[in-house]
Design a protein around this motif. Structure first.
Motif, mmCIF file in Angstrom:
data_model
loop_
_atom_site.group_PDB
_atom_site.id
_atom_site.type_symbol
_atom_site.label_atom_id
_atom_site.label_comp_id
_atom_site.label_asym_id
_atom_site.label_seq_id
_atom_site.Cartn_x
_atom_site.Cartn_y
_atom_site.Cartn_z
ATOM 1 N N VAL A 52 58.046 -18.034 25.142
ATOM 2 C CA VAL A 52 56.922 -17.724 23.984
ATOM 3 C C VAL A 52 55.988 -18.724 24.477
ATOM 4 O O VAL A 52 56.250 -19.953 24.691
ATOM 5 N N ALA A 53 54.715 -18.109 24.539
ATOM 6 C CA ALA A 53 53.746 -19.102 24.856
ATOM 7 C C ALA A 53 52.288 -18.548 24.230
ATOM 8 O O ALA A 53 52.151 -17.491 23.805
ATOM 9 N N VAL A 54 51.765 -19.665 23.478
ATOM 10 C CA VAL A 54 50.571 -19.494 22.729
ATOM 11 C C VAL A 54 49.414 -19.522 23.725
ATOM 12 O O VAL A 54 49.347 -20.361 24.485
ATOM 13 N N VAL A 55 48.727 -18.332 23.857
ATOM 14 C CA VAL A 55 47.837 -18.178 24.988
ATOM 15 C C VAL A 55 46.435 -18.170 24.843
ATOM 16 O O VAL A 55 45.470 -18.229 25.468
ATOM 17 N N ALA A 56 46.070 -18.154 23.310
ATOM 18 C CA ALA A 56 44.828 -18.137 22.941
ATOM 19 C C ALA A 56 44.820 -18.960 21.465
ATOM 20 O O ALA A 56 45.629 -18.525 20.922
ATOM 21 N N GLY A 57 43.666 -19.513 21.266
ATOM 22 C CA GLY A 57 43.682 -20.320 19.856
ATOM 23 C C GLY A 57 44.828 -21.082 19.689
ATOM 24 O O GLY A 57 45.190 -21.789 20.707
ATOM 25 N N SER A 58 44.940 -21.488 18.596
ATOM 26 C CA SER A 58 45.986 -22.599 18.361
ATOM 27 C C SER A 58 46.638 -22.212 16.886
ATOM 28 O O SER A 58 46.050 -21.826 16.143
ATOM 29 N N ILE A 59 48.174 -22.634 16.902
ATOM 30 C CA ILE A 59 48.568 -22.802 15.584
ATOM 31 C C ILE A 59 47.900 -23.509 14.492
ATOM 32 O O ILE A 59 47.779 -23.117 13.097
ATOM 33 N N ASP A 60 47.535 -24.636 14.800
ATOM 34 C CA ASP A 60 46.936 -25.613 13.709
ATOM 35 C C ASP A 60 45.695 -24.874 13.232
ATOM 36 O O ASP A 60 45.188 -25.054 12.170
ATOM 37 N N SER A 61 44.811 -24.087 14.111
ATOM 38 C CA SER A 61 43.647 -23.444 13.700
ATOM 39 C C SER A 61 43.629 -22.235 12.791
ATOM 40 O O SER A 61 42.828 -21.859 11.993
ATOM 41 N N GLY A 62 45.134 -21.938 12.816
ATOM 42 C CA GLY A 62 45.508 -20.605 11.818
ATOM 43 C C GLY A 62 44.948 -19.403 12.765
ATOM 44 O O GLY A 62 44.944 -18.259 11.981
ATOM 45 N N ALA A 106 53.684 -4.327 32.031
ATOM 46 C CA ALA A 106 52.909 -5.451 32.756
ATOM 47 C C ALA A 106 54.149 -6.637 33.057
ATOM 48 O O ALA A 106 55.083 -6.969 32.129
ATOM 49 N N SER A 107 53.897 -7.177 34.095
ATOM 50 C CA SER A 107 54.821 -8.431 34.360
ATOM 51 C C SER A 107 54.216 -9.559 33.412
ATOM 52 O O SER A 107 53.182 -9.575 33.085
ATOM 53 N N TRP A 108 54.995 -10.596 33.553
ATOM 54 C CA TRP A 108 54.859 -11.749 32.676
ATOM 55 C C TRP A 108 53.486 -12.248 33.235
ATOM 56 O O TRP A 108 52.441 -12.856 32.407
ATOM 57 N N ASP A 109 53.483 -12.741 34.735
ATOM 58 C CA ASP A 109 52.355 -13.214 35.436
ATOM 59 C C ASP A 109 51.061 -12.568 34.991
ATOM 60 O O ASP A 109 49.879 -12.946 34.700
ATOM 61 N N ASP A 110 51.002 -11.146 35.034
ATOM 62 C CA ASP A 110 49.723 -10.433 34.731
ATOM 63 C C ASP A 110 49.253 -10.366 33.321
ATOM 64 O O ASP A 110 48.134 -10.526 32.989
ATOM 65 N N ALA A 111 50.426 -10.409 32.449
ATOM 66 C CA ALA A 111 50.034 -10.803 31.044
ATOM 67 C C ALA A 111 49.444 -12.110 30.854
ATOM 68 O O ALA A 111 48.183 -12.136 30.205
ATOM 69 N N LEU A 112 49.811 -13.319 31.521
ATOM 70 C CA LEU A 112 49.212 -14.427 31.295
ATOM 71 C C LEU A 112 47.916 -14.527 31.864
ATOM 72 O O LEU A 112 47.038 -15.335 31.504
ATOM 73 N N SER A 113 47.757 -13.655 32.913
ATOM 74 C CA SER A 113 46.421 -13.775 33.808
ATOM 75 C C SER A 113 45.344 -13.221 32.835
ATOM 76 O O SER A 113 44.136 -13.478 32.608
ATOM 77 N N HIS A 114 45.939 -12.048 32.227
ATOM 78 C CA HIS A 114 44.878 -11.426 31.225
ATOM 79 C C HIS A 114 44.602 -12.226 30.114
ATOM 80 O O HIS A 114 43.194 -12.338 29.549
ATOM 81 N N ALA A 115 45.463 -13.078 29.635
ATOM 82 C CA ALA A 115 45.063 -14.123 28.490
ATOM 83 C C ALA A 115 44.346 -15.029 28.837
ATOM 84 O O ALA A 115 43.390 -15.548 28.062
ATOM 85 N N ALA A 116 44.197 -15.375 30.244
ATOM 86 C CA ALA A 116 43.285 -16.383 30.716
ATOM 87 C C ALA A 116 41.816 -16.070 30.592
ATOM 88 O O ALA A 116 40.937 -16.900 30.577
ATOM 89 N N THR A 117 41.693 -14.458 30.405
ATOM 90 C CA THR A 117 40.204 -14.219 30.314
ATOM 91 C C THR A 117 39.847 -14.030 28.680
ATOM 92 O O THR A 117 38.640 -13.807 28.203
ATOM 93 N N LEU A 118 40.532 -14.511 27.645
ATOM 94 C CA LEU A 118 40.164 -14.416 26.367
ATOM 95 C C LEU A 118 39.204 -15.660 26.127
ATOM 96 O O LEU A 118 39.490 -16.800 26.574
ATOM 97 N N TRP A 160 42.138 -10.077 19.680
ATOM 98 C CA TRP A 160 42.924 -10.256 20.951
ATOM 99 C C TRP A 160 44.001 -9.622 21.184
ATOM 100 O O TRP A 160 44.586 -9.153 22.194
ATOM 101 N N ILE A 161 44.895 -9.197 19.968
ATOM 102 C CA ILE A 161 46.155 -8.743 19.946
ATOM 103 C C ILE A 161 46.131 -7.072 20.220
ATOM 104 O O ILE A 161 46.817 -6.613 21.332
#
Length: 409
Positions: A352-362, A397-409, A385-386
């Motif tokens: 599990v990885a938080v890839v955009a925003g933050s838990i603290d921000s809600g 999608a592969s995990w790496d491709d998903a993380l690459s997508h998240a980097a564009t958010l 985002w979701i």
């Protein structure tokens, strides 16, 4: 339509059953459609039961899935307030609790699920469950004026939605959960704990790793002897598929009606049953998109499965190819001002990885990976985002491709 398909019986008058009946008519079936419903109500929407209806913001007429005229125009024989009692596959006959029988050529099982209960639960007047319209109205009466101590047993989605609504009505609320964090089954421990912390920040006491010994006249007695005093208790410990009436049917039953990729039911010897399909919370099927068997208790899947089951009943009668149901599971939950949306699946061993925003921000997006592939995604107050993640899940999608997508958010 072929002469062999003159009557289709839909067992269950909720969302999946309604979509099945509507699809039969929309696809041109002009035979008899009979819808059996254990409740006296025509199909209604369940998500508001723990939110808008429970809060008193909506009245029961607001949650009807269709206007009265639309129900009438559907040209369906409604048998409401009577439940299915048995299914005879050889005679193609449904037995009802009022003693009557209904013969069928095609059958769609959409009986949903029933609340799990604690021992002797029914003898306590202050103890509630929440599955039906009548359940919601009874609980609403009990908490509407505020000032009560409401104890919710179970920190799943229904439990936390009820907790949020009760707190917003001015009640003291305590949630008791046996697992180490809320929502473990749906979101995993880390993200479940994050949602639990959001509840605590809004005044709900969330107690995990506690075991309920039994219900009590004055509240809930825990193992070890502690009494959690309460004048309103809500039991939200999950549901079980409503298959008790199918015990002697010969169908394969395993935490639901076991079906193949086309939602067609199987006998307990593994043989497919012609003309008998299932949909909604009662269905356990092999999802070809994920390559795993699953049973899903959420609105979107119930709606889609009801339509697919109906189309496949018609396809089988016409000798046409059946449609496989390979879908990305999707659910949402509103708790306080928290909008939770989830796509795909979550397992305890997922990365599990938080890839955009933050838990603290809600506001955040978390991705779930398994065996090098994207397995699921959680959005909290992050609909933009979701929702695009669905395409990645459909594409496996592969995990790496998903993380690459998240980097564009």
């Amino acid at each position: 339509m072929t002469a062999e398909l003159e009557r289709v019986v839909v067992v269950g008058a909720s969302l999946a059953g309604l979509r099945a009946a509507e699809t039969l008519r929309n696809e041109g079936f002009d035979g008899e459609v009979v819808v059996i419903g254990a409740e006296p109500h025509r199909p209604y929407d369940r998500p508001p039961l723990s939110k808008k209806l429970l809060a008193g913001e909506w009245e029961p007429d607001r949650i009807q899935l269709r206007q009265a005229g639309a129900f009438d125009e559907l040209d369906v024989s409604w048998r409401l307030g009577v439940a299915a009692a048995g299914l005879d596959l050889d005679e193609r006959r449904l037995h009802l609790t009022d003693g009557e029988t209904v013969d069928f050529d095609g059958c769609i099982i959409a009986t949903g699920a029933l609340c799990r209960r604690l021992p002797e639960q029914s003898r306590y007047g202050h103890v509630h469950e929440l599955r039906t319209l009548d359940d919601s109205m009874r609980l609403r009466t009990a908490i509407a004026d505020g000032g009560h101590h409401v104890v919710v047993i179970g920190a799943g989605f229904i439990g936390l939605e009820v907790a949020a609504t009760a707190r917003q009505l001015g009640n003291e609320v305590t949630v008791l959960e046996g697992a180490s964090a809320p929502l473990i089954r749906g979101l995993g421990a880390e993200m479940g704990a994050a949602i639990g912390a959001m509840h605590e920040a809004r005044g709900v006491a969330v107690r995990c790793d506690v075991r309920v010994d039994r219900l009590h006249d004055d509240g809930v007695l825990l193992e070890g002897g502690e009494l959690v005093e309460s004048d309103v208790v809500v039991v939200g410990i999950g549901v079980t598929p409503a298959t008790q009436w199918l015990g002697d049917s010969g169908l394969e039953l395993r935490d639901g009606v076991v079906c193949d990729e086309t939602l067609r039911a199987r006998r307990d010897d593994g043989a497919a049953v012609p003309g008998v399909y299932a949909a909604g919370d009662v269905l356990r099927w092999m999802n070809p998109l994920f390559g795993e068997e699953m049973r899903i208790e959420h609105w979107t899947n119930a709606a889609e499965q009801g339509a697919v089951a109906a189309r496949n009943v018609l396809a089988a009668a016409a000798g046409a190819d059946a449609e496989e149901y390979g879908a990305v599971p999707f659910f949402w939950s509103d708790q306080f001002d928290i909008r939770i949306q989830f796509l795909g699946r979550a397992d305890a061993d997922d990365e599990v990885a938080v890839v955009a925003g933050s838990i603290d921000s809600g506001k955040f997006l978390a991705m779930y990976g398994r065996d090098g592939r994207l397995h699921g995604a959680l959005g909290v107050n992050a609909p933009r985002w979701i929702m695009p993640i669905r395409k990645l899940l459909l594409a496996q999608a592969s995990w790496d491709d998903a993380l690459s997508h998240a980097a564009t958010l």
